[in-house]
Motif scaffolding. Sequence first.
Motif, mmCIF file in Angstrom:
data_model
loop_
_atom_site.group_PDB
_atom_site.id
_atom_site.type_symbol
_atom_site.label_atom_id
_atom_site.label_comp_id
_atom_site.label_asym_id
_atom_site.label_seq_id
_atom_site.Cartn_x
_atom_site.Cartn_y
_atom_site.Cartn_z
ATOM 1 N N LYS A 14 0.823 -1.208 0.000
ATOM 2 C CA LYS A 14 0.000 0.000 0.000
ATOM 3 C C LYS A 14 0.862 1.264 0.000
ATOM 4 O O LYS A 14 1.745 1.423 0.840
ATOM 5 C CB LYS A 14 -0.925 0.002 1.219
ATOM 6 N N SER A 15 0.598 2.133 -0.964
ATOM 7 C CA SER A 15 1.286 3.421 -1.037
ATOM 8 C C SER A 15 0.470 4.357 -1.920
ATOM 9 O O SER A 15 0.343 4.139 -3.122
ATOM 10 C CB SER A 15 2.694 3.270 -1.604
ATOM 11 N N ILE A 23 8.956 -2.753 -8.138
ATOM 12 C CA ILE A 23 10.353 -2.840 -7.713
ATOM 13 C C ILE A 23 10.722 -4.303 -7.505
ATOM 14 O O ILE A 23 10.055 -5.026 -6.753
ATOM 15 C CB ILE A 23 10.585 -2.072 -6.391
ATOM 16 N N LEU A 24 11.777 -4.736 -8.156
ATOM 17 C CA LEU A 24 12.314 -6.075 -7.911
ATOM 18 C C LEU A 24 13.335 -5.952 -6.784
ATOM 19 O O LEU A 24 14.263 -5.148 -6.872
ATOM 20 C CB LEU A 24 12.972 -6.628 -9.175
ATOM 21 N N LYS A 206 3.448 4.437 10.876
ATOM 22 C CA LYS A 206 3.018 5.773 10.463
ATOM 23 C C LYS A 206 2.715 5.750 8.968
ATOM 24 O O LYS A 206 1.929 4.946 8.517
ATOM 25 C CB LYS A 206 4.068 6.816 10.841
ATOM 26 N N ASP A 207 3.384 6.590 8.175
ATOM 27 C CA ASP A 207 3.131 6.635 6.732
ATOM 28 C C ASP A 207 4.149 5.831 5.932
ATOM 29 O O ASP A 207 4.211 5.937 4.708
ATOM 30 C CB ASP A 207 3.147 8.089 6.241
ATOM 31 N N THR A 208 4.946 5.030 6.610
ATOM 32 C CA THR A 208 6.030 4.289 5.960
ATOM 33 C C THR A 208 5.723 2.797 5.863
ATOM 34 O O THR A 208 5.312 2.170 6.846
ATOM 35 C CB THR A 208 7.351 4.471 6.733
ATOM 36 N N CYS A 209 5.935 2.249 4.669
ATOM 37 C CA CYS A 209 5.871 0.800 4.487
ATOM 38 C C CYS A 209 7.287 0.249 4.590
ATOM 39 O O CYS A 209 8.213 0.748 3.933
ATOM 40 C CB CYS A 209 5.274 0.458 3.128
ATOM 41 N N LEU A 236 3.326 -1.457 -5.971
ATOM 42 C CA LEU A 236 2.719 -0.486 -5.074
ATOM 43 C C LEU A 236 1.319 -0.146 -5.549
ATOM 44 O O LEU A 236 1.099 0.159 -6.720
ATOM 45 C CB LEU A 236 3.588 0.767 -4.990
ATOM 46 N N ILE A 237 0.371 -0.217 -4.616
ATOM 47 C CA ILE A 237 -1.027 0.012 -4.933
ATOM 48 C C ILE A 237 -1.599 1.092 -4.006
ATOM 49 O O ILE A 237 -1.009 1.418 -2.965
ATOM 50 C CB ILE A 237 -1.860 -1.278 -4.795
ATOM 51 N N ASN A 238 -2.777 1.581 -4.348
ATOM 52 C CA ASN A 238 -3.374 2.687 -3.605
ATOM 53 C C ASN A 238 -4.039 2.231 -2.313
ATOM 54 O O ASN A 238 -4.092 2.947 -1.332
ATOM 55 C CB ASN A 238 -4.377 3.424 -4.486
ATOM 56 N N ASN A 239 -4.569 0.998 -2.309
ATOM 57 C CA ASN A 239 -5.233 0.527 -1.095
ATOM 58 C C ASN A 239 -5.180 -0.996 -1.025
ATOM 59 O O ASN A 239 -4.714 -1.642 -1.922
ATOM 60 C CB ASN A 239 -6.706 1.016 -1.048
#
Length: 239
Positions: A14-15, A23-24, A206-209, A236-239
Amino acid sequence: MRLPELEIKNLKVKSENLQGLQILHLSDLHINKKTKVMNIEKLVAFCNSLEYDFLALTGDIIDCKVDKIIPQLKALNSLKKVFYISGNHDLFYGIKGLKELLTNFTFLDNKTTFIKYQNRDIALAGISDRFSKFFKIKREEKKILSFLKSNEDSILLAHQPKDYSLAIASNTKLFLCGHTHGGQVFPFHYFVRLFQPFLAGIFYKKDTCIYVNRGLGTWGIDFRYKANSEITLLKLINN
């Protein structure tokens, strides 16, 4: 490095800001004198056949002196779109020689850059391993923090999970690391957790994956138990 069966681990992360980016992620290859050139060539061919925006290699590429594995490293150098940082083993066995051979890769220890993605500049930074101080290499944390804080879309590469604190402090969207091997051999997992905040997998703070890669190679003994090797494709996906 004994090459395991090559399989891709597909993960959705999620991002909100980096959606669609692929990303590989490779880590902890631990290439040594017993590593066959043929196995490295198979790894490279497998990775290069995949679709990704860039490859993050988060340290411990080597596990012996560079001059003992020149053919293996020349084969590895054919990987595409690679950004890498040092691991403790790379520093011990010779990061200078490693950089001289990996001419096709971008070295990111204490460095910053931008990646173009969908008409946006994504900030990418790397920090040298925590063992750097023993090799008289300064970790430029203030520089990296300043860069990441000044860019809304940002990614940080480090070798050890401990450096997740830099990602949190700078509001970095994605933090990639390795080092733990996922414990490599159970129940060694519990020992690793005494020294690292995360063992393996995805975590959100927080806001970090945060993603901790179990790595591809082995260290000490050429064996894994309940901690499989992995090559990870992060979407990376929105939700």
